[in-house]
Write an enzyme that holds these catalytic residues in place. Structure first.
Site, PDB file in Angstrom:
ATOM      1  N   GLU A 152       8.686   2.039  -5.158  1.00 29.42           N
ATOM      2  CA  GLU A 152       9.167   3.309  -4.598  1.00 29.42           C
ATOM      3  C   GLU A 152      10.688   3.333  -4.432  1.00 29.42           C
ATOM      4  OE1 GLU A 152       6.669   3.671  -1.119  1.00 29.42           O
ATOM      5  OE2 GLU A 152       4.854   3.675  -2.332  1.00 29.42           O
ATOM      6  N   GLU A 267      -2.460   2.656  -8.095  1.00 27.90           N
ATOM      7  CA  GLU A 267      -2.917   2.914  -6.710  1.00 27.90           C
ATOM      8  C   GLU A 267      -3.737   4.205  -6.627  1.00 27.90           C
ATOM      9  OE1 GLU A 267       0.135   2.547  -3.714  1.00 27.90           O
ATOM     10  OE2 GLU A 267       1.180   0.961  -4.813  1.00 27.90           O
TER      11      GLU A 267
END
Ligand code: G3I
Length: 356
Positions: A152, A267
């Site tokens: 991220e 994910e």
């Protein structure tokens, strides 16, 4: 089911919902997923003591990742003192069951111990980042093949002037921390697959478009400097209520692929706080949303893995941020709270097998 049929199925939600086989009534499907694209899930190590949980993981997963145990706050809660036992336990479970363990994650803005949040200079940041990555990747050299090196890195709302997410690393080292993390991981294990992992690329919003652009700019910069980088992780925390920007994701994946990068779905789950309550209806919408996302990727490349962020609805991060107003439990994952396969599992199975 071949890939073209899978993709065509995704174009018509109605067709998808009515043609999906019913989920098995037995606790575990007799045929563990055996498609050409390995399926897997994020694991809570403590739950492996639960026989139903561990049996579900063994039955369905060819690849696993620690949901928490390999983050900084777990591995190095105390500065300079590493806690490897949970990871070692997970690795032993994986090896005993012929499952691959992925590493998650070496540089992230979150899940940092307090001491790391208090790092106060560039020199200290560089020393600690290198020490952590070198120690962790070095310990598992040859045993963990694929690492989410930076997680991220892109800002929530990236702008041309501020494309990167704030973190202790960015504050002290600037965006060079990304290159430093990748180069350090490569030096610690030159045969490891190094991955940049990020989320919310799939929404039909200006924000997601900006995120894709910022991410591509970052990746092109890294590649132009010959920084070791091998694959991209698309997290895929999908919003149940929001259509997937299929053309946007397909062209994003095509551009990353053209740069020689592998594509991983890392994910996947479907956030269902805004979806209708009735379970049958909700599960169909969840499955359809995942199918849209996987189709957009699969029409362009064969992803290397499809990993969901948890295996059963009993253990999911989703209610931490997205609990339902009606009080009903979230159902974001392929198995329900009793480890029964849901339509989402069927979608994943169809998808992974469409490449076989
Ligand atoms: O274990 C404690 C428990 O003892 C305590 O009672 C409870 C009280 O809040 O907290 C429990 O720990 C929580 C843990 O999840 C349980 O699994 C932490 O507070 C909480 O911060 C932690 O959140 C994790 C989060 O990352 C931060 O590390 C989530 O489980 C995990 O699913 C989530 O995973 C992230 C990926 O790494 C990156 N992408 C997004 C994804 C979802 O947010």
């Amino acid at each position: 089911m071949r890939r073209r049929e899978f993709v065509v199925g995704a174009l018509s939600t109605g067709a998808l919902v009515t043609t999906l086989p019913a989920a098995s009534a037995t606790p575990f499907a007799a045929d563990a997923l055996s498609g050409a694209v390995p399926y897997g899930a994020a694991i809570r190590i403590d739950e492996l003591a639960d026989i139903l949980y561990s049996e579900a993981v063994r039955t369905y997963c060819k690849v696993i990742v620690a949901e928490g145990a390999m983050k900084w706050s777990d591995l190095q809660a105390v500065r300079g003192s590493f806690t490897f036992e949970p990871t070692d336990t997970l690795l032993a479970f994986a090896q005993d069951n012929d499952i691959e363990l992925r590493g998650h994650t070496l540089a992230w803005y979150a899940a940092l111990p307090e001491w790391a949040e208090r790092i106060s200079s560039a020199e200290e940041a560089r020393t600690e980042l290198v020490h952590h990555i070198d120690t962790v990747v070095g310990r598992y050299k040859g045993r963990i093949r694929s690492w989410d090196v930076v997680n991220e890195a892109i800002a929530e709302d990236p702008t041309p002037d501020a494309p990167y997410r704030d973190s202790v690393w960015l504050r002290h080292l600037g965006p060079d921390y990304i290159e430093l993390a990748l180069r350090t991981a490569s030096e610690a294990d030159s045969s490891a697959q190094l991955v940049l992992n990020d989320y919310e690329f799939e929404q039909p919003t200006d924000q997601a478009r900006a995120k894709r652009k910022a991410f591509l700019d970052m990746v092109r910069g890294l590649k132009s400097r010959n920084v070791p980088l091998h694959a991209i992780g698309l997290q895929g925390h999908l919003r149940g209520e929001s259509a997937v920007d299929s053309p946007g994701i397909s062209s994003f994946v095509a551009e990353l692929s053209a740069l020689g990068l592998g594509i991983l779905v890392t994910e996947l789950d479907v956030i269902d706080d805004q979806l209708p309550g009735p379970i049958e209806e909700r599960d169909k919408l969840i499955a359809a949303r995942a199918r849209e996302f996987l189709s957009a990727i699969g029409s362009v490349v064969r992803p290397e893995i499809v990993v969901t962020w948890g295996v059963s609805d009993q253990h999911t991060w989703v209610p931490i941020w997205f609990s339902r107003q009606d009080g009903l439990p979230n159902r974001p994952l392929p198995l329900d709270e009793n480890y029964q396969p849901k339509e989402l599992m069927r979608v994943i199975q169809d998808f992974t097998q469409s490449f076989a």
